[in-house]
Design a protein around this motif. Structure first.
Motif, PDB file in Angstrom:
ATOM      1  N   GLU A 116      41.165  50.302  35.258  1.00  0.00           N
ATOM      2  CA  GLU A 116      40.957  49.219  34.264  1.00  0.00           C
ATOM      3  C   GLU A 116      41.730  47.766  34.779  1.00  0.00           C
ATOM      4  N   THR A 117      40.970  46.684  34.722  1.00  0.00           N
ATOM      5  CA  THR A 117      41.641  45.578  35.189  1.00  0.00           C
ATOM      6  C   THR A 117      41.140  44.559  34.228  1.00  0.00           C
ATOM      7  N   ALA A 118      42.502  43.629  34.061  1.00  0.00           N
ATOM      8  CA  ALA A 118      42.383  42.349  33.049  1.00  0.00           C
ATOM      9  C   ALA A 118      43.275  41.423  33.628  1.00  0.00           C
ATOM     10  N   CYS A 119      43.239  40.268  33.010  1.00  0.00           N
ATOM     11  CA  CYS A 119      43.881  38.949  33.035  1.00  0.00           C
ATOM     12  C   CYS A 119      44.121  38.471  31.642  1.00  0.00           C
ATOM     13  N   LEU A 120      45.415  38.218  31.291  1.00  0.00           N
ATOM     14  CA  LEU A 120      45.703  37.794  30.228  1.00  0.00           C
ATOM     15  C   LEU A 120      46.360  36.427  30.154  1.00  0.00           C
ATOM     16  N   VAL A 121      46.287  35.398  29.281  1.00  0.00           N
ATOM     17  CA  VAL A 121      47.024  34.437  28.821  1.00  0.00           C
ATOM     18  C   VAL A 121      47.531  34.466  27.664  1.00  0.00           C
ATOM     19  N   ASN A 122      48.918  34.486  27.346  1.00  0.00           N
ATOM     20  CA  ASN A 122      49.733  34.426  26.335  1.00  0.00           C
ATOM     21  C   ASN A 122      49.079  35.784  25.443  1.00  0.00           C
ATOM     22  N   GLY A 123      49.066  36.721  25.814  1.00  0.00           N
ATOM     23  CA  GLY A 123      48.506  38.154  25.404  1.00  0.00           C
ATOM     24  C   GLY A 123      47.074  37.904  25.031  1.00  0.00           C
ATOM     25  N   LYS A 124      46.231  37.214  25.128  1.00  0.00           N
ATOM     26  CA  LYS A 124      44.933  37.246  24.954  1.00  0.00           C
ATOM     27  C   LYS A 124      44.188  37.374  26.193  1.00  0.00           C
ATOM     28  N   THR A 125      43.204  38.537  26.257  1.00  0.00           N
ATOM     29  CA  THR A 125      42.384  38.796  27.337  1.00  0.00           C
ATOM     30  C   THR A 125      41.434  37.531  27.737  1.00  0.00           C
ATOM     31  N   VAL A 126      41.508  36.975  29.189  1.00  0.00           N
ATOM     32  CA  VAL A 126      40.481  36.190  29.487  1.00  0.00           C
ATOM     33  C   VAL A 126      39.757  36.520  30.356  1.00  0.00           C
ATOM     34  N   VAL A 127      39.958  37.733  31.159  1.00  0.00           N
ATOM     35  CA  VAL A 127      39.206  38.494  32.063  1.00  0.00           C
ATOM     36  C   VAL A 127      39.310  39.868  31.816  1.00  0.00           C
ATOM     37  N   ASP A 128      38.267  40.815  31.770  1.00  0.00           N
ATOM     38  CA  ASP A 128      38.761  42.311  31.890  1.00  0.00           C
ATOM     39  C   ASP A 128      37.502  42.919  32.570  1.00  0.00           C
ATOM     40  N   GLY A 129      37.533  43.943  33.074  1.00  0.00           N
ATOM     41  CA  GLY A 129      36.576  44.788  33.797  1.00  0.00           C
ATOM     42  C   GLY A 129      36.925  46.265  34.346  1.00  0.00           C
ATOM     43  N   GLU A 130      36.466  46.595  35.335  1.00  0.00           N
ATOM     44  CA  GLU A 130      36.690  47.992  36.023  1.00  0.00           C
ATOM     45  C   GLU A 130      36.413  47.725  37.464  1.00  0.00           C
ATOM     46  N   ALA A 131      37.403  48.135  38.162  1.00  0.00           N
ATOM     47  CA  ALA A 131      37.441  48.465  39.518  1.00  0.00           C
ATOM     48  C   ALA A 131      37.512  49.878  40.184  1.00  0.00           C
ATOM     49  N   LEU A 132      36.626  49.913  41.304  1.00  0.00           N
ATOM     50  CA  LEU A 132      36.671  51.247  41.971  1.00  0.00           C
ATOM     51  C   LEU A 132      37.267  50.983  43.249  1.00  0.00           C
ATOM     52  N   ILE A 133      38.397  51.847  43.851  1.00  0.00           N
ATOM     53  CA  ILE A 133      38.961  51.640  44.912  1.00  0.00           C
ATOM     54  C   ILE A 133      39.141  52.877  45.959  1.00  0.00           C
ATOM     55  N   MET A 134      39.046  52.819  47.077  1.00  0.00           N
ATOM     56  CA  MET A 134      39.188  54.050  47.873  1.00  0.00           C
ATOM     57  C   MET A 134      40.887  53.857  48.304  1.00  0.00           C
ATOM     58  N   VAL A 135      41.495  55.028  48.080  1.00  0.00           N
ATOM     59  CA  VAL A 135      42.738  54.990  48.180  1.00  0.00           C
ATOM     60  C   VAL A 135      42.966  56.031  49.434  1.00  0.00           C
ATOM     61  N   PRO A 136      44.072  55.472  50.292  1.00  0.00           N
ATOM     62  CA  PRO A 136      44.176  56.449  51.490  1.00  0.00           C
ATOM     63  C   PRO A 136      44.934  57.646  51.093  1.00  0.00           C
ATOM     64  N   ARG A 137      44.646  58.561  51.852  1.00  0.00           N
ATOM     65  CA  ARG A 137      45.348  60.088  51.696  1.00  0.00           C
ATOM     66  C   ARG A 137      46.340  60.130  52.860  1.00  0.00           C
ATOM     67  N   ARG A 138      46.976  60.871  52.705  1.00  0.00           N
ATOM     68  CA  ARG A 138      48.174  61.237  53.780  1.00  0.00           C
ATOM     69  C   ARG A 138      47.813  61.782  55.015  1.00  0.00           C
ATOM     70  N   ASP A 139      46.493  62.464  54.860  1.00  0.00           N
ATOM     71  CA  ASP A 139      46.154  62.954  56.241  1.00  0.00           C
ATOM     72  C   ASP A 139      44.955  62.395  57.030  1.00  0.00           C
ATOM     73  N   THR A 140      44.712  61.004  56.652  1.00  0.00           N
ATOM     74  CA  THR A 140      43.678  60.156  57.209  1.00  0.00           C
ATOM     75  C   THR A 140      44.310  59.200  58.104  1.00  0.00           C
ATOM     76  N   LYS A 141      43.529  59.144  59.053  1.00  0.00           N
ATOM     77  CA  LYS A 141      43.877  58.183  60.294  1.00  0.00           C
ATOM     78  C   LYS A 141      43.197  56.810  59.709  1.00  0.00           C
ATOM     79  N   PRO A 142      43.964  55.707  60.230  1.00  0.00           N
ATOM     80  CA  PRO A 142      43.204  54.420  60.051  1.00  0.00           C
ATOM     81  C   PRO A 142      41.815  54.283  60.773  1.00  0.00           C
ATOM     82  N   ALA A 143      40.897  53.441  60.121  1.00  0.00           N
ATOM     83  CA  ALA A 143      39.803  53.242  60.622  1.00  0.00           C
ATOM     84  C   ALA A 143      39.805  52.299  61.805  1.00  0.00           C
ATOM     85  N   ARG A 144      38.820  52.408  62.717  1.00  0.00           N
ATOM     86  CA  ARG A 144      38.856  51.466  63.854  1.00  0.00           C
ATOM     87  C   ARG A 144      37.830  50.620  63.863  1.00  0.00           C
TER      88      ARG A 144
END
Length: 144
Positions: A116-144
Motif C-alpha cells: 500500500e502506498t500513500a503520500c500525506l500532507v498534515n495527515g490528509k492523503t494527497v496520493v494513494d495506491g498500490e505497488a508491486l515490487i520484485m524483491v531479491p532473494r538471498r539465493d539469487t545472483k544479480p542480473a547482467r
C-alpha cells in the motif's frame, strides 16, 4: 549496498520519508520530466485555476514513494513492477509530504511484495495506491 531480502519482509511492515516541497523541487521536476504545465510553473496562470495557485506535479509525490521503496523498504535491489496512483488533493509549495509504504501481501512463489502506498500532507492523503515490487532473494545472483 543491499536492502532487505524477501524473507525479511512481513505483512504490515512499513517505512516512510518526509520532504517539504519547495519551488526548486517543482522546477527541477519540470526540467527532468518536460512537464511545464503552467499550473505548476506560472503563479499568475495558476491563480486563475480551481487551485488558486501553483501546485506540485502529482508525479513528484509519486517519486517520493519510489524513494521509500528504493532506499528503505525493501530498499536497494528492489525492482518496481507496477504502481497504481490516485491523486486526491493538490500539493503546494511549502507542504510537508510524508511518503509511506506498507507491506500488504507477499507472494513467495514469485518473490513479489505488494505495498500500500500513500503520500500525506498534515495527515490528509494527497496520493494513494498500490505497488508491486520484485524483491531479491538471498539465493539469487544479480542480473547482467
Amino acid at each position: 549496498m543491499q536492502g532487505l531480502y524477501f524473507d525479511e519482509l512481513s505483512v504490515g511492515q512499513s517505512a516512510e520519508r518526509a520532504h517539504t516541497v519547495g519551488a526548486a523541487d517543482i522546477e527541477a521536476f519540470a526540467a527532468v520530466s518536460g512537464d511545464v504545465n503552467p499550473v505548476h510553473m506560472d503563479d499568475a496562470y495558476a491563480k486563475t485555476t480551481a487551485f488558486g495557485g501553483r501546485i506540485a506535479h502529482g508525479m513528484l509525490s509519486a517519486a517520493y514513494i519510489s524513494a521509500v521503496l528504493g532506499n528503505d523498504l525493501p530498499g536497494p535491489g528492489a525492482i518496481y513492477l507496477s504502481q497504481s496512483l490516485r491523486f486526491r488533493r493538490p500539493v503546494r509549495i511549502g507542504d510537508p509530504v510524508v511518503a509511506r509504504v506498507t507491506v500488504k501481501a507477499l507472494d513467495a512463489a514469485k518473490g513479489h511484495a505488494t505495498f500500500e502506498t500513500a503520500c500525506l500532507v498534515n495527515g490528509k492523503t494527497v496520493v494513494d495506491g498500490e505497488a508491486l515490487i520484485m524483491v531479491p532473494r538471498r539465493d539469487t545472483k544479480p542480473a547482467r
